[in-house]
Write a protein that holds these residues in place. Sequence first.
Motif, PDB file in Angstrom:
ATOM      1  N   MET A  50      15.265 -24.148 100.425  1.00 27.76           N
ATOM      2  CA  MET A  50      15.184 -23.353  98.988  1.00 27.76           C
ATOM      3  C   MET A  50      14.717 -21.830  99.502  1.00 27.76           C
ATOM      4  SD  MET A  50      13.293 -25.933  96.408  1.00 27.76           S
ATOM      5  CE  MET A  50      12.626 -24.760  95.788  1.00 27.76           C
ATOM      6  N   LEU A  51      13.727 -21.585 100.438  1.00 28.27           N
ATOM      7  CA  LEU A  51      13.188 -20.551 100.694  1.00 28.27           C
ATOM      8  C   LEU A  51      14.344 -19.574 101.130  1.00 28.27           C
ATOM      9  CD1 LEU A  51      10.936 -18.568 101.136  1.00 28.27           C
ATOM     10  CD2 LEU A  51      10.549 -19.412 103.182  1.00 28.27           C
ATOM     11  N   MET A  52      14.997 -20.081 102.043  1.00 25.42           N
ATOM     12  CA  MET A  52      16.302 -19.338 102.738  1.00 25.42           C
ATOM     13  C   MET A  52      17.091 -18.737 101.597  1.00 25.42           C
ATOM     14  SD  MET A  52      15.520 -19.041 105.881  1.00 25.42           S
ATOM     15  CE  MET A  52      13.893 -19.552 106.393  1.00 25.42           C
ATOM     16  N   ARG A  53      17.560 -19.753 100.661  1.00 21.09           N
ATOM     17  CA  ARG A  53      18.533 -19.255  99.580  1.00 21.09           C
ATOM     18  C   ARG A  53      17.889 -18.417  98.590  1.00 21.09           C
ATOM     19  NH1 ARG A  53      19.449 -24.836  99.637  1.00 21.09           N
ATOM     20  NH2 ARG A  53      18.046 -25.163  97.795  1.00 21.09           N
ATOM     21  N   ARG A  54      16.409 -18.496  98.315  1.00 23.85           N
ATOM     22  CA  ARG A  54      15.875 -17.631  97.244  1.00 23.85           C
ATOM     23  C   ARG A  54      15.410 -16.244  97.720  1.00 23.85           C
ATOM     24  NH1 ARG A  54      14.838 -20.871  92.422  1.00 23.85           N
ATOM     25  NH2 ARG A  54      16.014 -22.702  92.893  1.00 23.85           N
ATOM     26  N   ARG A  55      15.196 -16.228  99.103  1.00 26.73           N
ATOM     27  CA  ARG A  55      14.882 -14.955  99.935  1.00 26.73           C
ATOM     28  C   ARG A  55      16.279 -14.126  99.552  1.00 26.73           C
ATOM     29  NH1 ARG A  55      12.258 -16.257 105.341  1.00 26.73           N
ATOM     30  NH2 ARG A  55      10.177 -16.396 104.671  1.00 26.73           N
ATOM     31  N   ALA A  56      17.313 -14.582  99.766  1.00 28.68           N
ATOM     32  CA  ALA A  56      18.623 -13.741  99.809  1.00 28.68           C
ATOM     33  C   ALA A  56      18.637 -13.118  98.324  1.00 28.68           C
ATOM     34  CB  ALA A  56      19.641 -14.825 100.337  1.00 28.68           C
ATOM     35  N   PHE A  57      18.312 -13.651  97.530  1.00 29.22           N
ATOM     36  CA  PHE A  57      18.521 -13.274  95.934  1.00 29.22           C
ATOM     37  C   PHE A  57      17.302 -12.772  95.359  1.00 29.22           C
ATOM     38  CE2 PHE A  57      21.552 -16.747  96.406  1.00 29.22           C
ATOM     39  CZ  PHE A  57      22.815 -15.823  96.208  1.00 29.22           C
ATOM     40  N   ALA A  58      16.223 -12.313  96.392  1.00 26.07           N
ATOM     41  CA  ALA A  58      14.832 -11.903  96.008  1.00 26.07           C
ATOM     42  C   ALA A  58      14.419 -12.621  94.667  1.00 26.07           C
ATOM     43  CB  ALA A  58      14.952 -10.132  95.633  1.00 26.07           C
ATOM     44  N   ASP A  59      14.351 -13.809  94.640  1.00 26.12           N
ATOM     45  CA  ASP A  59      13.677 -14.743  93.506  1.00 26.12           C
ATOM     46  C   ASP A  59      12.159 -14.663  93.759  1.00 26.12           C
ATOM     47  OD1 ASP A  59      12.999 -16.965  91.974  1.00 26.12           O
ATOM     48  OD2 ASP A  59      15.017 -17.690  92.437  1.00 26.12           O
ATOM     49  N   PRO A  60      11.729 -14.507  92.338  1.00 28.32           N
ATOM     50  CA  PRO A  60      10.163 -14.487  92.397  1.00 28.32           C
ATOM     51  C   PRO A  60       9.587 -15.525  92.918  1.00 28.32           C
ATOM     52  CG  PRO A  60      11.172 -14.405  89.966  1.00 28.32           C
ATOM     53  CD  PRO A  60      12.387 -14.251  90.944  1.00 28.32           C
ATOM     54  N   ILE A  61      10.281 -16.761  93.061  1.00 27.20           N
ATOM     55  CA  ILE A  61       9.509 -17.904  93.476  1.00 27.20           C
ATOM     56  C   ILE A  61       9.487 -17.980  94.971  1.00 27.20           C
ATOM     57  CG2 ILE A  61      11.415 -19.556  93.625  1.00 27.20           C
ATOM     58  CD1 ILE A  61       9.623 -21.369  92.093  1.00 27.20           C
ATOM     59  N   ALA A  62      10.177 -17.141  95.582  1.00 27.58           N
ATOM     60  CA  ALA A  62      10.055 -16.897  96.992  1.00 27.58           C
ATOM     61  C   ALA A  62       8.640 -16.815  97.644  1.00 27.58           C
ATOM     62  CB  ALA A  62      11.027 -16.103  97.643  1.00 27.58           C
ATOM     63  N   PRO A  63       7.863 -16.019  97.092  1.00 27.47           N
ATOM     64  CA  PRO A  63       6.530 -15.958  97.646  1.00 27.47           C
ATOM     65  C   PRO A  63       5.738 -17.281  97.646  1.00 27.47           C
ATOM     66  CG  PRO A  63       6.736 -13.971  96.333  1.00 27.47           C
ATOM     67  CD  PRO A  63       8.079 -15.191  96.432  1.00 27.47           C
TER      68      PRO A  63
END
Length: 178
Positions: free
Chosen positions: A19-32
């Motif tokens: 999930m982190l790898m996918r979300r980082r690519a889209f600058a998702d606010p849940i990544a941190p």
Amino acid sequence: MTGTFYRLTAKDFAVIEAMLMRRRAFADPIAPMLERKLAESRVIATGAVEPDLATLNSRVIFRAGGGSSQTRTLVQAEASAPVGSGLPVATWHGLCLLGMRAGQSALAERADGPAEEVLLEEVAYQPEAARRAAQDRAAERPRHVLKLVHSAPTADWPLGGRGKIRQTEGDDPGPSAA
């Protein structure tokens, strides 16, 4: 999600990592929050999962922000549970609960609002512990195995009669007997 220690199975850890790898690519606010979850977690063996630990597919009873208790099943994706019964780990509350033990609380820090305390009141069903308990019960049950105690010679027939293998000598009753 600070100051709390989490325990994740290898599968749960891999799900959060993907999930982190996918979300980082889209600058998702849940990544941190995903990064903190991984940093504050310890991977445990599936056989060491306690019955009060929230893992994927666990049914949990929790309270968020001082509200009323809710019962949900932690799922990887919304589509994998009946409507309203699943809590995806891609949500703030689902991610916060994953890896917690009953009685533990943590802050779900949102990028779009204030932090909210999430309390895990109880784990009503824990799949790894339930599987282990079922295996223990199965191991305790005696296995019923058939054992051949006597083998009759082929020349001996029950009750002293001599059986026929095939009907011969015109004994065929024909199709009406069926």
